[in-house]
Every structure is written in structure tokens, then in C-alpha cells.
Design a protein around this motif. Structure first.
Motif, short mmCIF file in Angstrom:
data_model
loop_
_atom_site.label_atom_id
_atom_site.label_comp_id
_atom_site.label_asym_id
_atom_site.label_seq_id
_atom_site.Cartn_x
_atom_site.Cartn_y
_atom_site.Cartn_z
N TYR A 153 -35.76 -30.42 -0.02
CA TYR A 153 -34.37 -30.04 0.22
C TYR A 153 -34.13 -28.55 0.03
CZ TYR A 153 -32.86 -34.70 1.23
OH TYR A 153 -32.69 -35.91 1.85
N SER A 154 -34.96 -27.86 -0.70
CA SER A 154 -34.85 -26.41 -0.76
C SER A 154 -35.05 -25.81 0.63
CB SER A 154 -35.89 -25.83 -1.73
OG SER A 154 -35.56 -26.08 -3.05
N GLU A 155 -36.03 -26.32 1.33
CA GLU A 155 -36.28 -25.84 2.69
C GLU A 155 -35.15 -26.25 3.63
OE1 GLU A 155 -39.62 -26.14 6.28
OE2 GLU A 155 -40.16 -26.77 4.25
N CYS A 156 -34.59 -27.45 3.41
CA CYS A 156 -33.42 -27.87 4.21
C CYS A 156 -32.29 -26.86 4.07
CB CYS A 156 -32.93 -29.24 3.75
SG CYS A 156 -33.97 -30.65 4.20
N VAL A 157 -32.01 -26.45 2.83
CA VAL A 157 -30.91 -25.53 2.57
C VAL A 157 -31.20 -24.16 3.19
CG1 VAL A 157 -29.61 -24.35 0.75
CG2 VAL A 157 -30.17 -26.77 0.52
N GLN A 158 -32.46 -23.73 3.13
CA GLN A 158 -32.83 -22.47 3.78
C GLN A 158 -32.59 -22.54 5.28
OE1 GLN A 158 -36.92 -21.77 2.68
NE2 GLN A 158 -36.45 -21.54 0.50
N LYS A 159 -32.93 -23.67 5.89
CA LYS A 159 -32.72 -23.84 7.33
C LYS A 159 -31.23 -23.87 7.66
CE LYS A 159 -37.06 -26.33 8.30
NZ LYS A 159 -37.59 -25.50 9.41
N LEU A 160 -30.44 -24.48 6.80
CA LEU A 160 -28.99 -24.51 7.02
C LEU A 160 -28.41 -23.10 6.92
CD1 LEU A 160 -26.39 -26.20 7.43
CD2 LEU A 160 -26.26 -26.40 4.93
N SER A 161 -28.88 -22.33 5.96
CA SER A 161 -28.42 -20.95 5.80
C SER A 161 -28.79 -20.11 7.01
CB SER A 161 -29.02 -20.35 4.53
OG SER A 161 -28.59 -19.02 4.35
N GLY A 162 -29.94 -20.38 7.60
CA GLY A 162 -30.40 -19.62 8.75
C GLY A 162 -29.93 -20.16 10.09
N SER A 163 -29.01 -21.12 10.06
CA SER A 163 -28.43 -21.71 11.28
C SER A 163 -29.45 -22.48 12.11
CB SER A 163 -27.75 -20.64 12.14
OG SER A 163 -26.68 -20.04 11.44
N ASN A 164 -30.51 -22.95 11.46
CA ASN A 164 -31.48 -23.81 12.14
C ASN A 164 -31.11 -25.29 12.01
OD1 ASN A 164 -33.25 -21.64 12.90
ND2 ASN A 164 -33.87 -21.53 10.75
N LEU A 165 -30.04 -25.56 11.26
CA LEU A 165 -29.52 -26.90 11.06
C LEU A 165 -27.99 -26.85 11.17
CD1 LEU A 165 -31.32 -28.20 7.83
CD2 LEU A 165 -31.56 -29.17 10.10
N ASP A 166 -27.41 -28.01 11.45
CA ASP A 166 -25.95 -28.13 11.41
C ASP A 166 -25.47 -28.69 10.08
OD1 ASP A 166 -25.43 -27.30 14.16
OD2 ASP A 166 -26.41 -29.17 14.74
N ALA A 167 -26.33 -29.47 9.41
CA ALA A 167 -25.90 -30.11 8.16
C ALA A 167 -27.10 -30.57 7.36
CB ALA A 167 -24.99 -31.29 8.46
N VAL A 168 -26.89 -30.66 6.05
CA VAL A 168 -27.83 -31.32 5.15
C VAL A 168 -27.07 -32.49 4.54
CG1 VAL A 168 -29.22 -31.14 3.05
CG2 VAL A 168 -29.06 -29.19 4.62
N THR A 169 -27.63 -33.68 4.69
CA THR A 169 -26.96 -34.87 4.17
C THR A 169 -27.88 -35.61 3.22
OG1 THR A 169 -25.89 -36.98 4.75
CG2 THR A 169 -27.56 -36.12 6.30
N THR A 170 -27.44 -35.70 1.98
CA THR A 170 -28.19 -36.42 0.95
C THR A 170 -27.25 -36.67 -0.23
OG1 THR A 170 -30.27 -36.46 -0.31
CG2 THR A 170 -29.12 -34.34 -0.19
N ASP A 171 -27.79 -36.96 -1.39
CA ASP A 171 -26.97 -37.33 -2.54
C ASP A 171 -26.05 -36.19 -2.97
OD1 ASP A 171 -28.67 -39.45 -2.28
OD2 ASP A 171 -29.82 -39.01 -4.09
#
Length: 283
Positions: free
Chosen positions: A183-201
Motif C-alpha cells: 500500500y505504500s506503493e499504492c499511495v505513491q502511485k495515487l500521488s503521481g496520478s497513476n491511480l484514481d483511488a486507493v481502496t482498503t481498510d
């Protein structure tokens, strides 16, 4: 004397639950804790407010709950804890091969995981939610994730709650999965606009949102119950039962509530637990 099948099974269990790095071999983790006064605990090392390694050892909610429960297992004595990283994709293997004795690592109890792990607890109830960039006005609820780019963290089932229908999933929405190791990498991707959302707990998201200092927002649209369990090697029922008693005691004396407040007391949209969730039973 010829051993019976039952005797062989008991011997195999005892061998499988041999102490990791201790002075002797024990059939259960609680016997190791009480005999060697040592334990190897697996936690996350990359999740702010839950399990984050900033110095020699990790810190966070899961870490403090682990310390408190292990101390209860030892009858109130301090225990020497060796910390090991337990990424989502490796948790079952770490227990099975004896690298760790016990795991506190945002480990949601599921029927599929129960076939491989004996779970104590749960010790807290989280809820899956969604985090987006602070300036994103297009996603305001979980159902807005249709055809959006969401993160698929290795070893985590959270994305399935979006993409799969019941009973294994929840929403059954088509979405574009973007892989990440954690999830650290997920958040990095979200910050870099490579994702639209991170969904988890929501507890996981709350830690990252706090760390990011306003760059992200959590929707406040929870849609699952995630029962955080204490992972033990399959078959260690004795330790599981002791763990459940420890969880109950920590809520009765207020320790569990204090630990939650330390790490999440200032998080918006989270409700502090007042009692432990019902125990799952030690299968």
C-alpha cells in the motif's frame, strides 16, 4: 513400539510449532513465550499509524497491541520480542515455515485464510473505504469507482470488494487494476496520478492520509467490516484461546482503547471501539 496415526499427528504438530530462535522446542506459541520468554512477531513495516519501521523496530497500533497481548500471554511479564516484516503476500508462508510465531499486520479474517491460518481475535473492526487526491471531485462514494483505476496491492483482497460480486466481493464493479507490491506503493502511485483511488481498510487509509498532510481525502463511505485477526500457525488452538482472553482483558481494563486513541484519536470519520468484536473461535 509402533506409533498410531494420532500420535504421529501430534508429533507433526509439535515439530511444526517448534520455537523460532529460542532455547527449546514447544508445541504452541504460548508455551514458547512462557518457557523462553521470547517471541517472534510479524507486523507491517510500511503502514503509518499501524506498523511503520522508523528506527530499529516498527511502531504503530498493531505493534502496541502486539506488545500488550504478548505480555498478557506471559502472565504480565515483559517478553523479548524480535520483530519481522510481514507483507500481505507473505503472511501465510511466514507462519507455515516458522519464520514468525504470531502476526499482527492488518490481517483481515476471511474464510479462505482460515483454511491456512488459526486466527485469534479479532481485536478491532475496520471498514473498507476509499482515498482519493484532495482535489478530486469526481469520486465521492465507492460506486463512483466504476471504470476507475484502483490499486491491486499484492496479497490483499481489498480490490476484490470492488470488482467481485457477493459472496466473495461486495460491489461487483468493473475497474482498472493497477498492480503494486504494497500500500505504500499504492499511495505513491495515487500521488503521481497513476491511480484514481486507493481502496482498503479505513485504519490503513487514515495512517497514510495523516502522513501525507492534506494531499488526500477519505470519502467516509465504508462498505465492509474487516475483522483484524491475530495470525497463528494452523492448529495452535491453545495459543488462540489465550489470545482471545488477552484481547477481552485489554478492553476490560481500558488498555485497548488507550492504544487506539494514541494512534487514531485525531482521525476524522473513525469511531473509537468500546468493546472487542465477537471472537471468531479457534478453528
Amino acid at each position: 513400539m509402533r506409533r498410531t496415526g494420532a500420535a504421529l499427528s501430534i508429533a507433526a504438530l509439535a515439530a511444526g510449532l517448534a520455537a523460532c530462535g529460542g532455547g527449546g522446542s514447544y508445541a504452541t506459541v504460548i508455551e514458547k513465550v512462557q518457557g523462553d520468554n521470547k517471541i517472534v512477531v510479524g507486523t507491517k513495516w510500511d503502514q503509518p499509524s499501524l506498523g511503520l519501521k522508523k528506527g530499529a523496530n516498527p511502531e504503530g497500533y498493531d505493534v502496541d497491541m502486539a506488545k500488550a497481548i504478548v505480555k498478557e500471554l506471559a502472565g504480565g511479564k515483559d517478553v523479548e520480542i524480535e520483530w519481522k516484516e510481514a507483507p500481505s503476500k507473505n503472511r501465510e508462508a511466514l507462519l507455515a515455515n516458522g519464520t514468525v510465531d504470531i502476526i499482527f499486520a492488518t490481517y483481515s479474517i476471511t474464510d479462505e485464510r482460515k483454511t491456512k491460518v488459526t486466527f485469534g481475535g479479532p481485536y478491532v473492526l475496520a471498514h473498507q473505504d476509499t482515498m482519493v487526491r484532495a482535489d478530486d471531485a469526481t469520486i465521492t462514494k465507492a460506486t463512483d469507482l466504476e471504470n476507475k483505476r484502483i490499486c491491486q496491492a499484492a496479497g490483499s483482497n481489498s480490490y476484490k470488494r470492488i470488482t467481485d460480486p457477493p459472496p466473495d466481493g461486495k460491489l461487483g464493479l468493473p475497474a482498472k487494476l493497477v498492480g503494486a507490491s504494497n500500500y505504500s506503493e499504492c499511495v505513491q502511485k495515487l500521488s503521481g496520478s497513476n491511480l484514481d483511488a486507493v481502496t482498503t481498510d479505513d485504519l490503513i487509509l487514515a495512517g497514510f492520509a495523516k502522513q501525507a498532510g492534506g494531499n488526500f481525502k477519505i470519502l467516509g463511505d465504508p462498505f465492509t467490516d474487516e475483522k483484524y485477526g491475530i495470525g497463528l500457525k494452523k492448529g495452535d488452538v491453545k495459543t488462540c484461546e489465550a489470545v482471545n482472553k488477552a484481547v477481552a482483558k485489554l478492553y476490560q481494563d481500558g488498555t485497548a482503547q488507550k492504544i487506539w486513541t494514541t494512534w487514531f484519536g485525531d482521525a476524522k470519520g473513525l469511531t473509537a471501539p468500546t468493546a472487542p468484536p465477537p471472537a471468531e473461535g479457534c478453528a
